[in-house]
Design a protein around this motif. Structure first.
Motif, PDB file in Angstrom:
ATOM      1  N   UNK A  28      45.208  46.367  30.349  1.00 56.44           N
ATOM      2  CA  UNK A  28      44.857  46.633  31.747  1.00 56.44           C
ATOM      3  C   UNK A  28      43.416  47.114  31.874  1.00 56.44           C
ATOM      4  N   UNK A  29      43.010  48.028  31.017  1.00 57.16           N
ATOM      5  CA  UNK A  29      41.643  48.551  31.056  1.00 57.16           C
ATOM      6  C   UNK A  29      40.625  47.459  30.740  1.00 57.16           C
ATOM      7  N   UNK A  30      40.938  46.603  29.786  1.00 60.80           N
ATOM      8  CA  UNK A  30      40.022  45.518  29.424  1.00 60.80           C
ATOM      9  C   UNK A  30      39.851  44.533  30.572  1.00 60.80           C
ATOM     10  N   UNK A  34      36.286  44.040  32.483  1.00 60.79           N
ATOM     11  CA  UNK A  34      35.603  42.736  32.548  1.00 60.79           C
ATOM     12  C   UNK A  34      35.410  42.309  34.001  1.00 60.79           C
ATOM     13  N   UNK A  35      36.441  42.503  34.829  1.00 57.73           N
ATOM     14  CA  UNK A  35      36.324  42.127  36.240  1.00 57.73           C
ATOM     15  C   UNK A  35      35.214  42.924  36.931  1.00 57.73           C
ATOM     16  N   UNK A  36      35.148  44.219  36.687  1.00 54.09           N
ATOM     17  CA  UNK A  36      34.099  45.035  37.307  1.00 54.09           C
ATOM     18  C   UNK A  36      32.717  44.669  36.765  1.00 54.09           C
ATOM     19  N   UNK A  51      36.580  54.532  32.103  1.00 53.25           N
ATOM     20  CA  UNK A  51      37.627  53.749  32.743  1.00 53.25           C
ATOM     21  C   UNK A  51      38.973  53.885  32.027  1.00 53.25           C
ATOM     22  N   UNK A  52      38.995  53.837  30.704  1.00 47.40           N
ATOM     23  CA  UNK A  52      40.255  53.899  29.953  1.00 47.40           C
ATOM     24  C   UNK A  52      41.040  55.181  30.237  1.00 47.40           C
ATOM     25  N   UNK A  53      40.419  56.370  30.120  1.00 46.04           N
ATOM     26  CA  UNK A  53      41.200  57.582  30.402  1.00 46.04           C
ATOM     27  C   UNK A  53      41.673  57.649  31.862  1.00 46.04           C
TER      28      UNK A  53
END
Length: 137
Positions: A28-30, A34-36, A51-53
């Motif tokens: 989900x984070x990846x 990438x989208x952002x 973003x990950x945390x």
């Protein structure tokens, strides 16, 4: 205090559920990263490391406080999280705090050994958040 039946095999199931959830949060984070990155033409590159945390915090908070009372990994292994005192549904703030305490626990791994001596198989981050992980009935 809970009987031993809802707690049977909880530690092992939690470890496998954690592995599944870490994979899901990573995917989900990846995808979001990438989208952002594409949408901002690379301008958000410096803002994306936290973003990950942030995703992990909301992933745990929203899924555990939802109607199924578990993350997808926990559901796959037949676990759910409840409030320790009364067995009620976990509110978002407790679920999110649980995630925060869990990820902070990784800075001092021996903290995870608390579950080996606790009769209810609760980790320290469970105690701080006031929750208990049990097998789904």
């Amino acid at each position: 205090m809970l009987s031993s039946d809802p707690l049977a095999g909880v530690r092992t199931r939690r470890i496998v559920a954690l592995a599944l959830d870490l994979v899901l949060v990573s995917i989900l984070a990846t995808v979001i990263w990438i989208a952002l990155l594409i949408l901002t033409l690379g301008l958000s590159l410096f803002l994306l490391p936290p973003l990950y945390p942030l995703i992990a915090f909301f992933y745990n908070g929203l899924t555990v406080s939802g109607r199924k009372m578990a993350t997808p990994g926990m559901r796959a292994l037949g676990l759910e999280m409840r409030m320790h005192e009364d067995g009620a549904r976990v509110p978002f703030i407790n679920a999110a705090a649980h995630a925060l305490f869990f990820y902070l626990s990784w800075f001092f791994p021996p903290i995870f050994l608390v579950s080996l001596v606790d009769p209810e198989k609760r980790c320290l981050h469970d105690m701080l958040a006031g929750v208990t992980v049990v097998r789904r009935v």
